[in-house]
Design a protein around this motif. Structure first.
Motif, PDB file in Angstrom:
ATOM      1  N   ASP A   1      32.641  56.423  66.562  1.00 43.66           N
ATOM      2  CA  ASP A   1      31.300  55.845  66.525  1.00 43.66           C
ATOM      3  C   ASP A   1      31.215  54.801  65.424  1.00 43.66           C
ATOM      4  OD1 ASP A   1      30.438  57.463  68.550  1.00 43.66           O
ATOM      5  OD2 ASP A   1      29.434  58.905  67.258  1.00 43.66           O
ATOM      6  N   PRO A   2      30.559  53.675  65.703  1.00 44.33           N
ATOM      7  CA  PRO A   2      30.382  52.672  64.645  1.00 44.33           C
ATOM      8  C   PRO A   2      29.477  53.214  63.542  1.00 44.33           C
ATOM      9  CG  PRO A   2      29.774  51.790  66.808  1.00 44.33           C
ATOM     10  CD  PRO A   2      30.029  53.252  66.974  1.00 44.33           C
ATOM     11  N   ILE A   3      29.874  52.950  62.286  1.00 45.04           N
ATOM     12  CA  ILE A   3      29.032  53.366  61.166  1.00 45.04           C
ATOM     13  C   ILE A   3      28.368  52.152  60.506  1.00 45.04           C
ATOM     14  CG2 ILE A   3      30.215  55.531  60.696  1.00 45.04           C
ATOM     15  CD1 ILE A   3      31.772  54.087  58.479  1.00 45.04           C
ATOM     16  N   MET A   4      28.953  50.955  60.757  1.00 45.81           N
ATOM     17  CA  MET A   4      28.349  49.730  60.223  1.00 45.81           C
ATOM     18  C   MET A   4      28.781  48.559  61.098  1.00 45.81           C
ATOM     19  SD  MET A   4      28.403  48.043  56.372  1.00 45.81           S
ATOM     20  CE  MET A   4      30.168  47.950  56.214  1.00 45.81           C
ATOM     21  N   LYS A   5      27.816  47.701  61.392  1.00 45.57           N
ATOM     22  CA  LYS A   5      28.083  46.485  62.161  1.00 45.57           C
ATOM     23  C   LYS A   5      27.510  45.319  61.369  1.00 45.57           C
ATOM     24  CE  LYS A   5      27.155  44.397  66.662  1.00 45.57           C
ATOM     25  NZ  LYS A   5      26.525  44.621  67.977  1.00 45.57           N
ATOM     26  N   VAL A   6      28.375  44.333  61.080  1.00 44.63           N
ATOM     27  CA  VAL A   6      27.949  43.183  60.290  1.00 44.63           C
ATOM     28  C   VAL A   6      28.180  41.932  61.126  1.00 44.63           C
ATOM     29  CG1 VAL A   6      28.205  41.952  58.113  1.00 44.63           C
ATOM     30  CG2 VAL A   6      28.686  44.403  58.203  1.00 44.63           C
ATOM     31  N   THR A   7      27.123  41.159  61.316  1.00 51.01           N
ATOM     32  CA  THR A   7      27.204  39.954  62.140  1.00 51.01           C
ATOM     33  C   THR A   7      26.907  38.733  61.288  1.00 51.01           C
ATOM     34  OG1 THR A   7      26.393  41.247  64.025  1.00 51.01           O
ATOM     35  CG2 THR A   7      26.367  38.846  64.252  1.00 51.01           C
ATOM     36  N   LEU A   8      27.745  37.710  61.425  1.00 49.52           N
ATOM     37  CA  LEU A   8      27.561  36.448  60.709  1.00 49.52           C
ATOM     38  C   LEU A   8      27.414  35.331  61.730  1.00 49.52           C
ATOM     39  CD1 LEU A   8      27.577  34.738  58.065  1.00 49.52           C
ATOM     40  CD2 LEU A   8      30.073  34.585  58.342  1.00 49.52           C
TER      41      LEU A   8
ATOM     42  N   ILE B   1      31.492  39.218  64.456  1.00 51.08           N
ATOM     43  CA  ILE B   1      31.011  40.585  64.243  1.00 51.08           C
ATOM     44  C   ILE B   1      32.158  41.442  63.724  1.00 51.08           C
ATOM     45  CG2 ILE B   1      29.997  42.635  65.316  1.00 51.08           C
ATOM     46  CD1 ILE B   1      28.984  40.714  67.561  1.00 51.08           C
ATOM     47  N   LEU B   2      31.912  42.129  62.624  1.00 52.31           N
ATOM     48  CA  LEU B   2      32.824  43.161  62.133  1.00 52.31           C
ATOM     49  C   LEU B   2      32.150  44.498  62.386  1.00 52.31           C
ATOM     50  CD1 LEU B   2      33.959  41.721  58.668  1.00 52.31           C
ATOM     51  CD2 LEU B   2      35.285  41.803  60.789  1.00 52.31           C
ATOM     52  N   THR B   3      32.834  45.377  63.124  1.00 50.04           N
ATOM     53  CA  THR B   3      32.297  46.699  63.398  1.00 50.04           C
ATOM     54  C   THR B   3      33.212  47.728  62.746  1.00 50.04           C
ATOM     55  OG1 THR B   3      31.455  45.893  65.524  1.00 50.04           O
ATOM     56  CG2 THR B   3      31.491  48.275  65.195  1.00 50.04           C
TER      57      THR B   3
ATOM     58  N   TRP C   1      22.825  29.573  58.335  1.00 53.78           N
ATOM     59  CA  TRP C   1      23.599  30.784  58.530  1.00 53.78           C
ATOM     60  C   TRP C   1      22.705  32.010  58.394  1.00 53.78           C
ATOM     61  CZ3 TRP C   1      23.763  34.427  54.667  1.00 53.78           C
ATOM     62  CH2 TRP C   1      23.334  34.012  53.418  1.00 53.78           C
ATOM     63  N   LYS C   2      23.188  33.118  58.949  1.00 44.94           N
ATOM     64  CA  LYS C   2      22.475  34.391  58.839  1.00 44.94           C
ATOM     65  C   LYS C   2      23.517  35.500  58.855  1.00 44.94           C
ATOM     66  CE  LYS C   2      19.056  37.356  61.079  1.00 44.94           C
ATOM     67  NZ  LYS C   2      18.144  37.523  62.211  1.00 44.94           N
ATOM     68  N   LEU C   3      23.334  36.476  57.969  1.00 47.63           N
ATOM     69  CA  LEU C   3      24.186  37.654  57.930  1.00 47.63           C
ATOM     70  C   LEU C   3      23.300  38.873  58.133  1.00 47.63           C
ATOM     71  CD1 LEU C   3      27.190  38.642  57.145  1.00 47.63           C
ATOM     72  CD2 LEU C   3      26.101  39.312  55.012  1.00 47.63           C
ATOM     73  N   GLU C   4      23.688  39.734  59.057  1.00 53.49           N
ATOM     74  CA  GLU C   4      22.911  40.930  59.359  1.00 53.49           C
ATOM     75  C   GLU C   4      23.817  42.146  59.183  1.00 53.49           C
ATOM     76  OE1 GLU C   4      19.728  40.952  62.592  1.00 53.49           O
ATOM     77  OE2 GLU C   4      21.422  42.017  63.512  1.00 53.49           O
ATOM     78  N   VAL C   5      23.363  43.107  58.371  1.00 56.17           N
ATOM     79  CA  VAL C   5      24.136  44.318  58.094  1.00 56.17           C
ATOM     80  C   VAL C   5      23.360  45.506  58.668  1.00 56.17           C
ATOM     81  CG1 VAL C   5      25.168  45.775  56.302  1.00 56.17           C
ATOM     82  CG2 VAL C   5      25.014  43.292  55.950  1.00 56.17           C
ATOM     83  N   CYS C   6      23.972  46.171  59.657  1.00 52.17           N
ATOM     84  CA  CYS C   6      23.360  47.340  60.293  1.00 52.17           C
ATOM     85  C   CYS C   6      24.223  48.561  59.989  1.00 52.17           C
ATOM     86  CB  CYS C   6      23.280  47.164  61.799  1.00 52.17           C
ATOM     87  SG  CYS C   6      22.355  45.740  62.341  1.00 52.17           S
ATOM     88  N   LYS C   7      23.698  49.467  59.162  1.00 49.78           N
ATOM     89  CA  LYS C   7      24.410  50.715  58.847  1.00 49.78           C
ATOM     90  C   LYS C   7      23.692  51.859  59.540  1.00 49.78           C
ATOM     91  CE  LYS C   7      26.371  49.765  54.302  1.00 49.78           C
ATOM     92  NZ  LYS C   7      26.388  50.190  52.898  1.00 49.78           N
ATOM     93  N   THR C   8      24.465  52.793  60.062  1.00 48.37           N
ATOM     94  CA  THR C   8      23.895  53.961  60.720  1.00 48.37           C
ATOM     95  C   THR C   8      22.969  54.694  59.758  1.00 48.37           C
ATOM     96  OG1 THR C   8      25.870  54.182  62.077  1.00 48.37           O
ATOM     97  CG2 THR C   8      24.460  56.118  61.906  1.00 48.37           C
ATOM     98  N   GLY C   9      21.753  54.957  60.209  1.00 49.67           N
ATOM     99  CA  GLY C   9      20.798  55.710  59.405  1.00 49.67           C
ATOM    100  C   GLY C   9      20.047  54.896  58.373  1.00 49.67           C
ATOM    101  N   GLU C  10      20.265  53.579  58.327  1.00 49.83           N
ATOM    102  CA  GLU C  10      19.569  52.724  57.359  1.00 49.83           C
ATOM    103  C   GLU C  10      18.883  51.572  58.083  1.00 49.83           C
ATOM    104  OE1 GLU C  10      22.065  51.292  54.198  1.00 49.83           O
ATOM    105  OE2 GLU C  10      22.994  53.249  53.865  1.00 49.83           O
ATOM    106  N   GLU C  11      17.924  50.963  57.391  1.00 49.50           N
ATOM    107  CA  GLU C  11      17.277  49.775  57.942  1.00 49.50           C
ATOM    108  C   GLU C  11      18.251  48.605  57.922  1.00 49.50           C
ATOM    109  OE1 GLU C  11      13.400  48.368  56.860  1.00 49.50           O
ATOM    110  OE2 GLU C  11      12.759  50.410  56.363  1.00 49.50           O
TER     111      GLU C  11
END
Length: 161
Positions: free
Chosen positions: A41-48, A60-62, A127-137
């Motif tokens: 399961d992914p725990i963090m997805k970072v998109t640039l 995207i780094l997953t 540019w835009k960087l988005e950091v999505c961590k499981t269980g966090e905003e």
């Protein structure tokens, strides 16, 4: 004659057994136990996203709980070069290095918006960087002709050269 019938029966039996084995081997069965699937399961997805004139390149780094990292890259804005779409997995050792490198940017300390202060550039780079961590905003950072520290190193990590 009786001996011949036995050899024919034996041959038919062997052919029948071979057909049964083939049918059995054609059955599609899962090879990874279900208990191991949750480990990926992914725990963090970072998109640039990096672009200008309304066209953005995306990377995207997953990061997965099993220690592996997947990078997906979509380069649309090429300035005369061919568009690129790439995707691949880092091995476990390299995945650990990717995570360490990403953490070295300390994005959690960044302001949400990087603002150009000295001059105003029209039609520059956004540019835009988005950091999505499981269980966090989800955390988002962006800029227009203004960049975070180690910008070139960040772009390189995401495959933007």
């Amino acid at each position: 004659m009786h001996k011949k019938d036995n050899s024919l029966d034996k041959k038919k039996f062997e052919e029948s057994e071979l057909k049964n084995k083939r049918r059995q081997s054609l059955a599609l069965e899962p090879t990874i136990p279900l208990s191991e699937l949750t480990l990926t399961d992914p725990i963090m997805k970072v998109t640039l996203w990096i672009g200008s004139f309304g066209v953005y390149n995306e990377s995207i780094l997953t990061f997965h709980s099993n220690g592996f990292v997947k990078r997906e890259l979509l380069i649309l804005q090429t300035f005369g070069e061919e568009q690129r779409i790439e995707s691949g997995w880092y091995n476990q050792d390299d995945s650990a290095k990717v995570l360490k490198k990403f953490n070295s940017f300390k994005t959690h300390l960044w302001p949400e918006l990087f603002v150009e202060t000295e001059t105003i550039t029209h039609d520059g780079t956004q540019w835009k960087l988005e950091v999505c961590k499981t269980g966090e905003e989800t955390r988002s950072y962006s800029g227009s002709n203004a960049y975070p520290p180690k910008w070139r190193s960040l772009k390189k990590l995401f495959g933007h050269y």
